[in-house]
Design a protein around this motif. Structure first.
Motif, PDB file in Angstrom:
ATOM      1  N   HIS A   1       4.168  -3.737  -1.576  1.00 54.65           N
ATOM      2  CA  HIS A   1       3.096  -2.744  -1.534  1.00 54.65           C
ATOM      3  C   HIS A   1       2.206  -2.911  -2.765  1.00 54.65           C
ATOM      4  O   HIS A   1       2.703  -3.148  -3.879  1.00 54.65           O
ATOM      5  N   LEU A   2       0.914  -2.788  -2.556  1.00 58.58           N
ATOM      6  CA  LEU A   2      -0.070  -2.941  -3.620  1.00 58.58           C
ATOM      7  C   LEU A   2      -0.994  -1.733  -3.628  1.00 58.58           C
ATOM      8  O   LEU A   2      -1.361  -1.215  -2.568  1.00 58.58           O
ATOM      9  N   THR A   3      -1.390  -1.299  -4.818  1.00 54.42           N
ATOM     10  CA  THR A   3      -2.261  -0.140  -4.946  1.00 54.42           C
ATOM     11  C   THR A   3      -3.719  -0.570  -4.901  1.00 54.42           C
ATOM     12  O   THR A   3      -4.172  -1.373  -5.729  1.00 54.42           O
ATOM     13  N   ASP A   4      -4.445  -0.037  -3.925  1.00 57.91           N
ATOM     14  CA  ASP A   4      -5.869  -0.350  -3.776  1.00 57.91           C
ATOM     15  C   ASP A   4      -6.644   0.288  -4.923  1.00 57.91           C
ATOM     16  O   ASP A   4      -6.538   1.498  -5.165  1.00 57.91           O
ATOM     17  N   ALA A   5      -7.442  -0.524  -5.633  1.00 55.90           N
ATOM     18  CA  ALA A   5      -8.190  -0.025  -6.790  1.00 55.90           C
ATOM     19  C   ALA A   5      -9.239   0.998  -6.400  1.00 55.90           C
ATOM     20  O   ALA A   5      -9.656   1.811  -7.233  1.00 55.90           O
ATOM     21  N   ARG A   6      -9.670   1.005  -5.155  1.00 55.37           N
ATOM     22  CA  ARG A   6     -10.728   1.927  -4.729  1.00 55.37           C
ATOM     23  C   ARG A   6     -10.183   3.315  -4.416  1.00 55.37           C
ATOM     24  O   ARG A   6     -10.878   4.315  -4.621  1.00 55.37           O
ATOM     25  N   THR A   7      -8.955   3.377  -3.918  1.00 49.89           N
ATOM     26  CA  THR A   7      -8.394   4.663  -3.480  1.00 49.89           C
ATOM     27  C   THR A   7      -7.254   5.149  -4.349  1.00 49.89           C
ATOM     28  O   THR A   7      -6.947   6.339  -4.360  1.00 49.89           O
ATOM     29  N   GLY A   8      -6.600   4.228  -5.067  1.00 47.95           N
ATOM     30  CA  GLY A   8      -5.426   4.590  -5.841  1.00 47.95           C
ATOM     31  C   GLY A   8      -4.185   4.779  -4.989  1.00 47.95           C
ATOM     32  O   GLY A   8      -3.158   5.250  -5.491  1.00 47.95           O
ATOM     33  N   HIS A   9      -4.250   4.389  -3.727  1.00 47.89           N
ATOM     34  CA  HIS A   9      -3.129   4.576  -2.811  1.00 47.89           C
ATOM     35  C   HIS A   9      -2.434   3.245  -2.549  1.00 47.89           C
ATOM     36  O   HIS A   9      -3.109   2.217  -2.356  1.00 47.89           O
ATOM     37  N   PRO A  10      -1.096   3.238  -2.503  1.00 45.77           N
ATOM     38  CA  PRO A  10      -0.383   1.998  -2.169  1.00 45.77           C
ATOM     39  C   PRO A  10      -0.564   1.639  -0.705  1.00 45.77           C
ATOM     40  O   PRO A  10      -0.619   2.510   0.163  1.00 45.77           O
ATOM     41  N   GLN A  11      -0.671   0.344  -0.464  1.00 40.99           N
ATOM     42  CA  GLN A  11      -0.831  -0.176   0.885  1.00 40.99           C
ATOM     43  C   GLN A  11       0.155  -1.323   1.085  1.00 40.99           C
ATOM     44  O   GLN A  11       0.418  -2.092   0.157  1.00 40.99           O
ATOM     45  N   PRO A  12       0.698  -1.476   2.302  1.00 39.08           N
ATOM     46  CA  PRO A  12       1.516  -2.669   2.559  1.00 39.08           C
ATOM     47  C   PRO A  12       0.661  -3.920   2.447  1.00 39.08           C
ATOM     48  O   PRO A  12      -0.505  -3.922   2.853  1.00 39.08           O
ATOM     49  N   ALA A  13       1.225  -4.962   1.858  1.00 38.68           N
ATOM     50  CA  ALA A  13       0.434  -6.174   1.641  1.00 38.68           C
ATOM     51  C   ALA A  13      -0.059  -6.762   2.948  1.00 38.68           C
ATOM     52  O   ALA A  13      -1.214  -7.170   3.059  1.00 38.68           O
TER      53      ALA A  13
END
Length: 243
Positions: free
Chosen positions: A3-15
């Protein structure tokens, strides 16, 4: 799953997008930190049996040159960074992940945006330290940064990291002389979990050091664990075996 945190939303997303086993990663050339981050993503994703394509993206619209005079950009293999599988640009399909030090004007917009600190500018003490450093010691130093944009890496920092890398390789060579033993699966899983949590490489390295120095784990098991984990770290820990 990574999982990586999107810099635009601050929310983790599955890769990887749901329902697919393919992952497309783009990074801005001319940035060692971006290339290294993309490389670690590739290594972690392949551990989850994803098919990963990494491309060098045309980031000139974001103000980044495609080339640099700094030697750390000329040969990524010196840093154990797997070569990119081609190039991409604004007219290509959106990548799943884009890694860049300059998030403005990145096109097309990726599903997940990762922003890394910029490499040191030319004619700075940090740039001189990077130029003089052993490539894999610099790789280790960047992986071990807790707040990578808080303090520059000095020559002393890189000298200490070089010594630590030497200790790691010496221990691996010593452990290799012991009978092989099953690696501690739970401890390895903790390291993998740290990397999968938004590329927590500092925590992963600390957990690896704790495993390496744990006298309760047989040397042969520590050897097997360190060799396995080096697939993620890319530090050539087996280099001194037999020397």
């Amino acid at each position: 799953m990574l999982h990586l945190t999107d810099a635009r939303t601050g929310h983790p997303q599955p890769a990887a997008p749901p329902g697919t086993r393919r992952l497309r990663v783009a990074y801005c050339p001319g940035s060692l930190r971006a290339a290294l981050t993309a490389d670690v993503i590739r290594r972690a994703a392949e551990r989850h049996h994803l098919v990963v394509q990494v491309t060098r993206h045309d980031c000139t619209a974001a103000g980044l040159a495609a080339t640099s005079k700094a030697t750390w950009h000329t040969d990524p293999m010196r840093f154990n960074i797997h070569p990119a599988q081609g190039t991409s640009g604004p007219d290509d399909p959106s990548p799943d992940i884009h890694v860049t030090p300059a998030p403005d004007h990145i096109a097309p917009p990726p599903r997940v945006l990762l922003v890394v600190p910029a490499d040191p500018g030319p004619q700075t003490p940090e740039a001189a330290a990077w130029q003089a450093a052993d490539p894999l010691a610099l790789r280790l130093a960047l992986l071990a940064r807790e707040s990578p944009d808080s303090m520059p890496l000095s020559e002393d920092d890189l000298a200490r990291t070089t010594d630590h890398l030497g200790e790691l390789r010496t221990d691996v060579a010593h452990f290799a002389e012991s009978p092989s033993a099953a690696p501690p699966a739970g401890r390895i899983a903790e390291v993998h979990a740290a990397v999968d949590d938004n590329l927590g490489t500092l925590r992963a390295l600390n957990l690896t050091d704790a495993l390496r120095t744990d006298p309760g784990i047989p040397p042969g098991a520590r050897f097997e664990a360190l060799i396995h984990l080096d697939r993620t770290f890319g530090l050539d820990l087996a280099r001194d075996i037999g020397r």
